[in-house]
Design an enzyme around this catalytic site. Structure first.
Site, PDB file in Angstrom:
ATOM      1  N   CYS A   1      84.121  61.569 111.115  1.00 31.59           N
ATOM      2  CA  CYS A   1      83.601  60.089 111.369  1.00 31.59           C
ATOM      3  C   CYS A   1      83.272  59.476 110.072  1.00 31.59           C
ATOM      4  O   CYS A   1      82.294  60.115 109.644  1.00 31.59           O
ATOM      5  CB  CYS A   1      82.584  60.136 112.411  1.00 31.59           C
ATOM      6  SG  CYS A   1      81.811  58.534 112.537  1.00 31.59           S
TER       7      CYS A   1
ATOM      8  N   GLY B   1      96.774  59.573 114.158  1.00 36.17           N
ATOM      9  CA  GLY B   1      96.621  58.478 113.206  1.00 36.17           C
ATOM     10  C   GLY B   1      97.716  57.502 113.338  1.00 36.17           C
ATOM     11  O   GLY B   1      98.926  57.681 113.285  1.00 36.17           O
TER      12      GLY B   1
ATOM     13  N   HIS C   1      93.425  63.688 110.929  1.00 39.86           N
ATOM     14  CA  HIS C   1      93.656  62.028 111.179  1.00 39.86           C
ATOM     15  C   HIS C   1      94.037  61.850 109.695  1.00 39.86           C
ATOM     16  O   HIS C   1      93.399  62.024 108.941  1.00 39.86           O
ATOM     17  CB  HIS C   1      92.149  61.374 111.484  1.00 39.86           C
ATOM     18  CG  HIS C   1      92.564  59.858 111.454  1.00 39.86           C
ATOM     19  ND1 HIS C   1      91.549  58.920 111.482  1.00 39.86           N
ATOM     20  CD2 HIS C   1      93.515  58.996 111.309  1.00 39.86           C
ATOM     21  CE1 HIS C   1      91.660  58.026 111.247  1.00 39.86           C
ATOM     22  NE2 HIS C   1      92.978  57.769 111.130  1.00 39.86           N
TER      23      HIS C   1
END
Ligand SMILES: Cc1cc2nc3c(=O)[nH]c(=O)nc-3n(C[C@H](O)[C@H](O)[C@H](O)COP(=O)(O)O)c2cc1C
EC number: 1.3.1.-
Length: 327
Positions: A101, A204, A170
């Site tokens: 995050c 992604g 990601h």
């Protein structure tokens, strides 16, 4: 692909963990459209060990959505271990740790992607959590902190050595936040590394069935994970799964059918929460739905949608759209 005994089949497509998005109603809907595994929104380990009511609610899962992963984040080893044990008691299939995050209130305090600046602590937490629970532990992270520190290839080995059973990557750095394009080349490098034996899940910018297939074909990942493209479009899993399985696009889904799905999403959200909170939660998804893209002069209607406070109001806007726009 298997994560320990959990068989996700071939070419699994997963729903990404997303704060304020992947609540039980949305997860179930994505699951019904073909998502092979779903994740809760991330749950703060600090709040969990203090039994904060709102946070405890995020642990609610039901059997229909299985396999389901609960994701936690935090920056302190003892707290993460304690939180992991609390999570295990709610019987998710998998415990996922968030080291990705990028937002300031998380990464700025050293949790989430902030941990990409303190790899020894990241590994210590990972090892301790793996040792603390019996269920499989997985990690979701990014390529690295910034362009000069794209460390994912060596980091993947280190995390694997801590005992995690799958790794989601990601394809952005923390510095990129959500800008630019996800770069899948390093995800492919991790997968190609002969030392890596755990499943690698790529994430992604997968927004079309064609791109989904390309990610499997070009980068050899074991699974792909879809996030933002599911907003107001939970049927993306149906489109992607069909394309991957047959090589052909699904016959177009009608506008009316999609509108019915969105109505169901509204009702599910309201039933799960209550009318006020359910509408607050779901109206943003609706307003972001790609089905309204390209409708001329839609701005006013979108704003009305974002201001709706009751089911009746929201449904009358959807009726208005149906009656006034031909698509
Ligand atoms: C609104 C929003 C909330 C998110 N919350 C989380 C989260 O709780 N945990 C997490 O690991 N990633 C979270 N993410 C990141 C997504 O899981 C995913 O990695 C990212 O959006 C890239 O995938 P996409 O291009 O398919 O959206 C969030 C992303 C968005 C847009």
């Amino acid at each position: 692909m298997k994560i320990r005994h959990i068989d996700l089949g071939e070419h699994p497509v997963l729903l990404a963990p997303m704060e304020d998005v992947t609540d039980p109603a949305f997860r179930l809907m994505c699951k019904k459209f073909g998502a092979d595994m779903v994740y809760t929104e991330f749950v703060s380990a600090d709040a969990l060990i203090r039994s904060v009511g709102k946070t405890m609610q995020k642990l609610n899962i039901n059997d229909e959505e299985r396999p389901v992963a609960i994701q936690i984040y935090g920056k302190d080893t003892a707290t993460m271990v304690e939180a992991a044990k609390i999570v295990e008691e709610t019987r998710p299939d998998i415990l996922d740790i968030n080291f990705g995050c990028p937002v300031k209130r998380v990464a700025g305090k050293g949790a989430g992607a902030g941990m990409l600046q303190n790899i020894p602590l990241m590994l210590e937490i990972t090892r301790a959590v793996v040792d603390a629970v019996k269920i499989p532990v997985t990690v979701k992270t990014r390529l690295g902190w910034d362009n000069d520190h794209k460390i994912i290839v060596s980091l993947a080995e280190q995390l694997q050595d801590c005992g995690i059973e799958a790794l989601t990557i990601h394809g952005r750095t923390r510095a990129q936040m959500y800008t630019g394009e996800a770069d899948w080349t390093l995800i492919g490098e991790v997968k190609k590394n002969p030392r890596i034996h755990i499943p690698v899940i790529g994430n992604g910018d997968v927004t079309t069935p064609q791109r989904a297939k390309e990610c499997f074909d070009l980068y050899g990942v074991d699974a792909i994970m879809i996030g933002r493209a599911s907003f107001g479009r939970p049927w993306i899993f149906k489109e992607v799964k069909h394309y991957i399985e047959t090589g052909e696009e699904l016959p177009p889904l009608s506008f009316d059918w999609k509108m019915d799905v969105l109505r169901r999403e509204v009702l599910d959200s309201v039933n799960l929460l209550d009318e006020r909170r359910g509408i607050l939660h779901v109206r943003r998804h609706l307003a972001a739905s790609p089905i309204f893209k390209g409708i001329p002069n839609f701005k006013e209607t979108r704003i009305a949608m974002l201001r709706a406070e009751t089911v009746k109001e929201l449904f009358s806007i959807l009726d208005y759209i149906k009656g006034n726009y031909t698509l």
